[in-house]
Design a protein around this motif. Structure first.
Motif, PDB file in Angstrom:
ATOM      1  N   GLY A  66      47.836 -23.326 -29.867  1.00  0.00           N
ATOM      2  CA  GLY A  66      47.780 -23.656 -30.970  1.00  0.00           C
ATOM      3  C   GLY A  66      49.164 -24.080 -31.619  1.00  0.00           C
ATOM      4  N   GLY A  67      50.199 -23.840 -30.814  1.00  0.00           N
ATOM      5  CA  GLY A  67      51.524 -24.595 -31.319  1.00  0.00           C
ATOM      6  C   GLY A  67      51.367 -25.980 -31.171  1.00  0.00           C
ATOM      7  N   ALA A  68      50.792 -26.292 -30.169  1.00  0.00           N
ATOM      8  CA  ALA A  68      50.972 -27.684 -29.760  1.00  0.00           C
ATOM      9  C   ALA A  68      49.902 -28.548 -30.639  1.00  0.00           C
ATOM     10  CB  ALA A  68      50.263 -27.868 -28.206  1.00  0.00           C
ATOM     11  N   ILE A 316      50.172 -37.751 -18.257  1.00  0.00           N
ATOM     12  CA  ILE A 316      50.987 -38.648 -19.089  1.00  0.00           C
ATOM     13  C   ILE A 316      50.593 -38.891 -20.329  1.00  0.00           C
ATOM     14  CG2 ILE A 316      51.368 -41.270 -19.151  1.00  0.00           C
ATOM     15  CD1 ILE A 316      51.190 -41.400 -16.144  1.00  0.00           C
ATOM     16  N   ASN A 317      49.148 -38.451 -20.814  1.00  0.00           N
ATOM     17  CA  ASN A 317      48.586 -38.392 -22.076  1.00  0.00           C
ATOM     18  C   ASN A 317      49.273 -37.430 -22.788  1.00  0.00           C
ATOM     19  OD1 ASN A 317      46.392 -39.740 -23.552  1.00  0.00           O
ATOM     20  ND2 ASN A 317      45.892 -37.689 -23.957  1.00  0.00           N
ATOM     21  N   LEU A 318      49.199 -36.168 -22.213  1.00  0.00           N
ATOM     22  CA  LEU A 318      49.963 -34.868 -22.803  1.00  0.00           C
ATOM     23  C   LEU A 318      51.185 -35.286 -23.257  1.00  0.00           C
ATOM     24  CD1 LEU A 318      48.540 -31.939 -20.684  1.00  0.00           C
ATOM     25  CD2 LEU A 318      47.823 -32.561 -23.065  1.00  0.00           C
ATOM     26  N   ALA A 319      51.950 -35.813 -22.319  1.00  0.00           N
ATOM     27  CA  ALA A 319      53.303 -36.409 -22.712  1.00  0.00           C
ATOM     28  C   ALA A 319      53.465 -37.188 -23.972  1.00  0.00           C
ATOM     29  CB  ALA A 319      54.278 -36.721 -21.571  1.00  0.00           C
ATOM     30  N   HIS A 322      51.597 -34.995 -27.111  1.00  0.00           N
ATOM     31  CA  HIS A 322      52.234 -33.803 -27.668  1.00  0.00           C
ATOM     32  C   HIS A 322      53.637 -33.624 -27.307  1.00  0.00           C
ATOM     33  CE1 HIS A 322      48.462 -31.813 -28.467  1.00  0.00           C
ATOM     34  NE2 HIS A 322      47.891 -32.366 -27.344  1.00  0.00           N
ATOM     35  N   GLY A 323      54.522 -34.598 -26.561  1.00  0.00           N
ATOM     36  CA  GLY A 323      55.920 -34.556 -26.153  1.00  0.00           C
ATOM     37  C   GLY A 323      55.959 -33.919 -24.644  1.00  0.00           C
ATOM     38  N   VAL A 324      56.867 -34.050 -24.098  1.00  0.00           N
ATOM     39  CA  VAL A 324      57.046 -33.574 -22.670  1.00  0.00           C
ATOM     40  C   VAL A 324      57.033 -32.012 -22.944  1.00  0.00           C
ATOM     41  CG1 VAL A 324      58.548 -33.502 -20.657  1.00  0.00           C
ATOM     42  CG2 VAL A 324      58.317 -35.570 -21.881  1.00  0.00           C
ATOM     43  N   VAL A 325      57.845 -31.273 -23.548  1.00  0.00           N
ATOM     44  CA  VAL A 325      57.858 -30.099 -23.600  1.00  0.00           C
ATOM     45  C   VAL A 325      56.518 -29.094 -23.811  1.00  0.00           C
ATOM     46  CG1 VAL A 325      58.916 -27.825 -24.750  1.00  0.00           C
ATOM     47  CG2 VAL A 325      60.117 -29.884 -24.439  1.00  0.00           C
ATOM     48  N   PHE A 326      55.609 -29.674 -24.795  1.00  0.00           N
ATOM     49  CA  PHE A 326      54.469 -29.215 -25.034  1.00  0.00           C
ATOM     50  C   PHE A 326      53.468 -29.645 -23.919  1.00  0.00           C
ATOM     51  CE2 PHE A 326      55.327 -27.588 -29.544  1.00  0.00           C
ATOM     52  CZ  PHE A 326      54.951 -26.443 -29.448  1.00  0.00           C
ATOM     53  N   GLY A 327      53.713 -30.716 -23.704  1.00  0.00           N
ATOM     54  CA  GLY A 327      52.574 -31.154 -22.417  1.00  0.00           C
ATOM     55  C   GLY A 327      52.672 -30.270 -21.244  1.00  0.00           C
ATOM     56  N   LEU A 328      54.146 -30.170 -20.904  1.00  0.00           N
ATOM     57  CA  LEU A 328      54.577 -29.288 -19.424  1.00  0.00           C
ATOM     58  C   LEU A 328      53.881 -28.098 -19.771  1.00  0.00           C
ATOM     59  CD1 LEU A 328      55.710 -29.251 -16.711  1.00  0.00           C
ATOM     60  CD2 LEU A 328      57.835 -28.622 -18.024  1.00  0.00           C
ATOM     61  N   LEU A 329      53.982 -27.313 -21.117  1.00  0.00           N
ATOM     62  CA  LEU A 329      53.674 -26.049 -21.098  1.00  0.00           C
ATOM     63  C   LEU A 329      51.927 -26.100 -21.062  1.00  0.00           C
ATOM     64  CD1 LEU A 329      55.847 -24.795 -24.215  1.00  0.00           C
ATOM     65  CD2 LEU A 329      56.136 -24.006 -21.581  1.00  0.00           C
ATOM     66  N   SER A 333      50.017 -23.712 -18.289  1.00  0.00           N
ATOM     67  CA  SER A 333      49.204 -22.653 -18.425  1.00  0.00           C
ATOM     68  C   SER A 333      47.763 -22.644 -17.871  1.00  0.00           C
ATOM     69  CB  SER A 333      48.926 -22.769 -20.136  1.00  0.00           C
ATOM     70  OG  SER A 333      48.225 -23.888 -20.565  1.00  0.00           O
ATOM     71  N   PHE A 334      47.426 -23.926 -17.600  1.00  0.00           N
ATOM     72  CA  PHE A 334      46.052 -23.994 -16.768  1.00  0.00           C
ATOM     73  C   PHE A 334      46.359 -23.578 -15.460  1.00  0.00           C
ATOM     74  CE2 PHE A 334      44.407 -26.699 -20.290  1.00  0.00           C
ATOM     75  CZ  PHE A 334      43.206 -26.592 -20.032  1.00  0.00           C
ATOM     76  N   LEU A 335      47.512 -24.225 -14.806  1.00  0.00           N
ATOM     77  CA  LEU A 335      47.916 -24.013 -13.447  1.00  0.00           C
ATOM     78  C   LEU A 335      47.961 -22.292 -13.202  1.00  0.00           C
ATOM     79  CD1 LEU A 335      48.455 -24.902 -10.652  1.00  0.00           C
ATOM     80  CD2 LEU A 335      50.929 -25.176 -11.391  1.00  0.00           C
ATOM     81  N   ALA A 336      48.958 -21.691 -14.160  1.00  0.00           N
ATOM     82  CA  ALA A 336      49.109 -20.278 -14.048  1.00  0.00           C
ATOM     83  C   ALA A 336      47.831 -19.528 -14.124  1.00  0.00           C
ATOM     84  CB  ALA A 336      50.060 -19.778 -15.102  1.00  0.00           C
ATOM     85  N   THR A 337      46.951 -19.819 -15.099  1.00  0.00           N
ATOM     86  CA  THR A 337      45.749 -19.108 -15.253  1.00  0.00           C
ATOM     87  C   THR A 337      44.961 -19.388 -13.917  1.00  0.00           C
ATOM     88  OG1 THR A 337      45.787 -19.653 -17.467  1.00  0.00           O
ATOM     89  CG2 THR A 337      43.571 -18.576 -16.526  1.00  0.00           C
ATOM     90  N   ALA A 338      44.695 -20.270 -13.194  1.00  0.00           N
ATOM     91  CA  ALA A 338      44.035 -20.649 -12.306  1.00  0.00           C
ATOM     92  C   ALA A 338      44.649 -19.854 -11.143  1.00  0.00           C
ATOM     93  CB  ALA A 338      44.073 -22.062 -11.767  1.00  0.00           C
TER      94      ALA A 338
END
Length: 428
Positions: A66-68, A316-319, A322-329, A333-338
């Motif tokens: 939502g923030g992104a 790369i598209n997320l960066a 959304h910028g690197v910070v939000f892209g990384l988050l 979030s996908f990786l941590a959930t998996a």
């Protein structure tokens, strides 16, 4: 009245998933895509009106996404890009609808809707494009165009690899969780048909992602699975090795053709120069402006029509968007959930297949997204499924109303509330 509203919500959801699988040519394309998104939003609205939404506080993933989307919308507005701002608002509304649907009491019904929508899509493909499908799946090479890649219902072969590769996991999950033999056979057939769509499309990124996801599953089951699970894995491995030994030459020939390994542009001699070049250009663009490094350009503001080339990587598209910070988050979030879903599937010492396959579905999309830009999307069936799955796996199970009315034997482990594929569901 509430039951009717819930039924309307499920019907709209099914139509959204089905319509999202059609990629028509020309001006109608945007109308079809927006129609699918509108149906999904409508499904969320009717689900909210039905009164069956569980009261669960927002999870971390919802805050991140939502923030992104909100931040990207504001960035696009500040940059004078109203179209990107509108896309950001649309993604935000889709997220809200997904949050409502993820909190429904009858989550098993949503799983059934996705499976039935996929069945309808596969039937449509076989009815509308039987000749094209058969021509591609056998590995046809034409002198003028090379390998004939299948585009089911007009969908780009790379995207169809995501959609139908994910569908193969969805039906394999049902194969493992349903107790009835005829449903197991049907689920296995549908899983195989989805996989054949990926092969027909020669979607190599998705085939690689499926292969790595399968390898991870094998290692985890061999390491942490029960004796029964390891025995089943051993039996399956013996069968596969036997098939490989007796059909080694035919399999090698087929894979060489269907993977286009001899192609001068897509084959082993090409050196992967296509994606390597655009990845390098995309990364250079991310670091080209210190402000854009943190803010991004806005949702759908980094397409080829804007930057001059396609960025064939979700990360790369997320960066860029959304910028690197939000892209990384978002990626984390996908990786941590998996990671958490797969870990919880082994908690009792007896594998929970619904939760295990849910985690593997996220692993598949994470690997596939290295080569394609579909990690965060709303215009295709599998991205909608993944969005719902991501939210459901992150909802606090302690907030779930006690379903003490369910008479489940104590020795049988119930699936995690966020897992797709409820054991109590007997429908296909």
């Amino acid at each position: 009245m509430n039951a009717l509203l819930r039924l309307v919500s499920l019907c709209l959801l099914g139509l959204a998933v089905y319509l999202g699988g059609w990629y028509v040519e020309g001006a109608a394309f945007q109308a079809v895509q927006l129609g699918a998104v509108g149906l999904f939003i409508g499904a969320g609205m009717f689900a909210l009106m039905s009164g069956g939404t569980r009261r669960i506080e927002l999870c971390a993933v919802e805050y991140i996404l939502g923030g992104a989307f909100l931040f990207a919308m504001l960035v696009a507005f500040a940059r004078g890009n109203p179209l990107s701002a509108a896309f950001g608002a649309m993604f935000l509304v889709v997220l809200i609808s997904a949050a409502v649907l993820a909190r429904q009491h009858g989550v098993a019904s949503i799983d059934v809707v996705f499976r039935r929508a996929y069945i309808a899509l596969i039937i449509s493909v076989l009815v509308v494009q039987p000749g094209e499908y058969l021509t591609s799946v056998v590995g046809t090479v034409e002198r003028s165009i090379g390998l004939v890649r299948f585009a089911p219902l007009g969908m780009h072969p790379n995207l169809s690899g995501l959609v139908y590769g994910g569908g193969s996991l969805l039906f394999f999950q049902h194969f493992l969780t349903t107790p009835r033999a005829h449903q197991k056979l049907f689920a296995l057939l549908m899983s195989a048909l989805c996989l054949s769509m990926v092969l027909a499309a020669s979607a190599r990124a998705s085939l690689l992602a499926l292969g790595l996801t399968g390898a991870i599953a094998v290692v985890l089951v061999a390491w942490r699975g029960s004796r029964r699970a390891r025995n089943a894995l051993t039996l399956a491995a013996i069968v596969l090795v036997a098939i490989a030994v007796f059909k080694a030459s035919a399999i090698a020939d087929y894979l060489t053709v269907i993977l286009d390994l001899d192609s001068p542009t897509r084959g082993t001699d090409s050196g992967a120069t296509g994606r390597e070049v655009i990845w390098r250009d995309g990364i250079a663009l991310v670091f080209s402006d210190p402000l854009l490094f943190f803010t991004g350009w806005g949702v759908r503001a980094a397409g080829p029509e804007v930057i001059g080339f396609p960025v064939e990587s979700s990360y790369i598209n997320l960066a860029l968007e959304h910028g690197v910070v939000f892209g990384l988050l978002i990626a984390l979030s996908f990786l941590a959930t998996a990671w958490r879903a797969i870990g919880r599937s082994f908690e009792t010492g007896v594998l929970n297949p619904a939760l295990f396959l849910s985690g593997l579905m996220l692993v598949f999309v994470l690997v596939q997204s290295i080569f394609n830009r579909y990690l965060v999307a709303v215009g295709n069936p599998y991205s909608l499924l993944i969005l719902l799955l991501l939210l459901r796996l992150n909802l606090d199970p302690s907030r779930r109303p006690s379903a003490s009315a369910e008479t489940t034997p104590a020795r049988i482990r119930r699936p995690f509330p966020g897992a797709v594929g409820n054991h109590r569901t007997s429908r296909p």
